[in-house]
Design an enzyme around this catalytic site. Sequence first.
Site, PDB file in Angstrom:
ATOM      1  N   GLU A  74       0.991  -1.278   0.177  1.00 24.28           N
ATOM      2  CA  GLU A  74       0.036   0.073   0.032  1.00 24.28           C
ATOM      3  C   GLU A  74       0.820   1.314   0.028  1.00 24.28           C
ATOM      4  O   GLU A  74       1.806   1.214   0.620  1.00 24.28           O
ATOM      5  CB  GLU A  74      -0.980   0.087   1.068  1.00 24.28           C
TER       6      GLU A  74
ATOM      7  N   SER B 274     -26.724   4.063 -16.601  1.00 22.28           N
ATOM      8  CA  SER B 274     -26.411   3.085 -15.330  1.00 22.28           C
ATOM      9  C   SER B 274     -27.511   2.658 -14.637  1.00 22.28           C
ATOM     10  O   SER B 274     -28.203   3.633 -14.238  1.00 22.28           O
ATOM     11  CB  SER B 274     -25.403   4.190 -14.534  1.00 22.28           C
TER      12      SER B 274
ATOM     13  N   GLU C 273      -8.992   9.089 -16.008  1.00 23.93           N
ATOM     14  CA  GLU C 273      -9.219   9.213 -14.552  1.00 23.93           C
ATOM     15  C   GLU C 273      -8.432  10.553 -14.245  1.00 23.93           C
ATOM     16  O   GLU C 273      -9.091  11.321 -13.504  1.00 23.93           O
ATOM     17  CB  GLU C 273      -8.884   8.118 -13.653  1.00 23.93           C
TER      18      GLU C 273
ATOM     19  N   ASP D 282      -4.758   0.044 -10.234  1.00 25.12           N
ATOM     20  CA  ASP D 282      -6.427  -0.234 -10.259  1.00 25.12           C
ATOM     21  C   ASP D 282      -6.577  -0.963 -11.778  1.00 25.12           C
ATOM     22  O   ASP D 282      -7.275  -1.913 -11.985  1.00 25.12           O
ATOM     23  CB  ASP D 282      -7.042   0.888 -10.068  1.00 25.12           C
TER      24      ASP D 282
END
Length: 380
Positions: free
Chosen positions: A28, A63, A154, A166
């Site tokens: 992390e 969505s 992003e 990710d």
Amino acid sequence: MDSRDVTSDRFQPEITVAAPGRINLIGEHTDYNMGFVFPAAIDRRIEFRMRKNGSEYDCQVYSVEFDKLLSFKLSEVRPSQEEWENYILGVVHEIQKLGHTLHGFDCQLSSNLPIGAGVSSSAAMECGLAFALNSLFNLGLSKMEIILLSQRAEHNFVGTKCGIMDQYASVMGQPNQAILLDCRNITHEMIPLNLEHHSLLLLNTNVSHSLASSEYNLRRSECEQGVEILSKAGMKVESLRDVSEEDLVAHQNILPPVILKRCLYVIRENQRVLLAAKALKGESLEHFGELMYQSHEGLQLEYEVSCKELDFLVDFSRKTPHVLGARMMGGGFGGCTINLVHQESKNRFVDEIKKAYTQEFDLELDPIWVHPSQGTSVIS
Ligand code: ADP
Ligand code: MG
């Protein structure tokens, strides 16, 4: 004409693409220090049902979870005030920037990924759409191009300066495998994840403390300060990846105590990722679990990005003999813990920890069992 109505449950797509969320086993805050991370795609995902609609420019994206429809023209793609729309528009924009021509399409997306819980529904949004457009219009994009353009979407449209993990995990994931990703070279090694009689459990704290983004930026700058001080002292370092614990300790007198602590965490966490991969290869799940606990301790005490809810859960897991390892997952200040739990005590453990958490914080705790799974792919 239900079959063409993008908001209808009878919408008939030409293709369906599934893009998973991801976990990170260990590693992390190592990504932006050019270190190692250890993610895997999971069996929770966003499905994109897509069809060409015959128009030149007109697109619709619906969505199901949000019950919201985005209509836009391919000739007028710009950032929106609605956050979720920027994941879609950003991807379209980045594909266009690469010189590819898209035509009108309709897309219905539905998801069983928790949102904002740290399993990266955001990367699933980007990678799934990029993958689906690539297939629908035969763009010939490679997986690596899909990963990188999704990350740029992003950065540029959503405004989050995320690392590469990710998107990489969402696209590259394989069933029963974890991805040992080197964030400096952007290369990876697949490590089989043989968990024997254990399962991976996420526990969603349902909290997200507002400190998260300011502290994230502060940690990044503290790491940069560490690198700068060491460089000025004559060391040849570009990132904390280049620094060993011995080097750091040898320079401890010139590093402010807080910077020393942060750097120490990053260097040790990088080591732990490599040790964790080795433990899995050697089928030592106990050692792997212990490294997870150590990772949490580092995040709590050296990097100081945990919070009382996460610490409570990890402490509880540590006291439970059938939980081999646990740690907070993601940037910190909320989100999920990841736990390695023996299958024999699955249900009992969840019952007990849910009860204890609610008693302590008057909050619900959401358990999510996850399994390392296939990355983004066409499913029909
Ligand atoms: P995480 O990636 O941890 O889930 P983020 O804040 O990075 O959290 O991304 C979550 C955002 O992604 C949501 O706020 C929303 O804008 C978008 N998103 C995720 N899932 C969906 C969905 N099913 N429909 C529309 N937007 C979604
Ligand atoms: Mg995200």
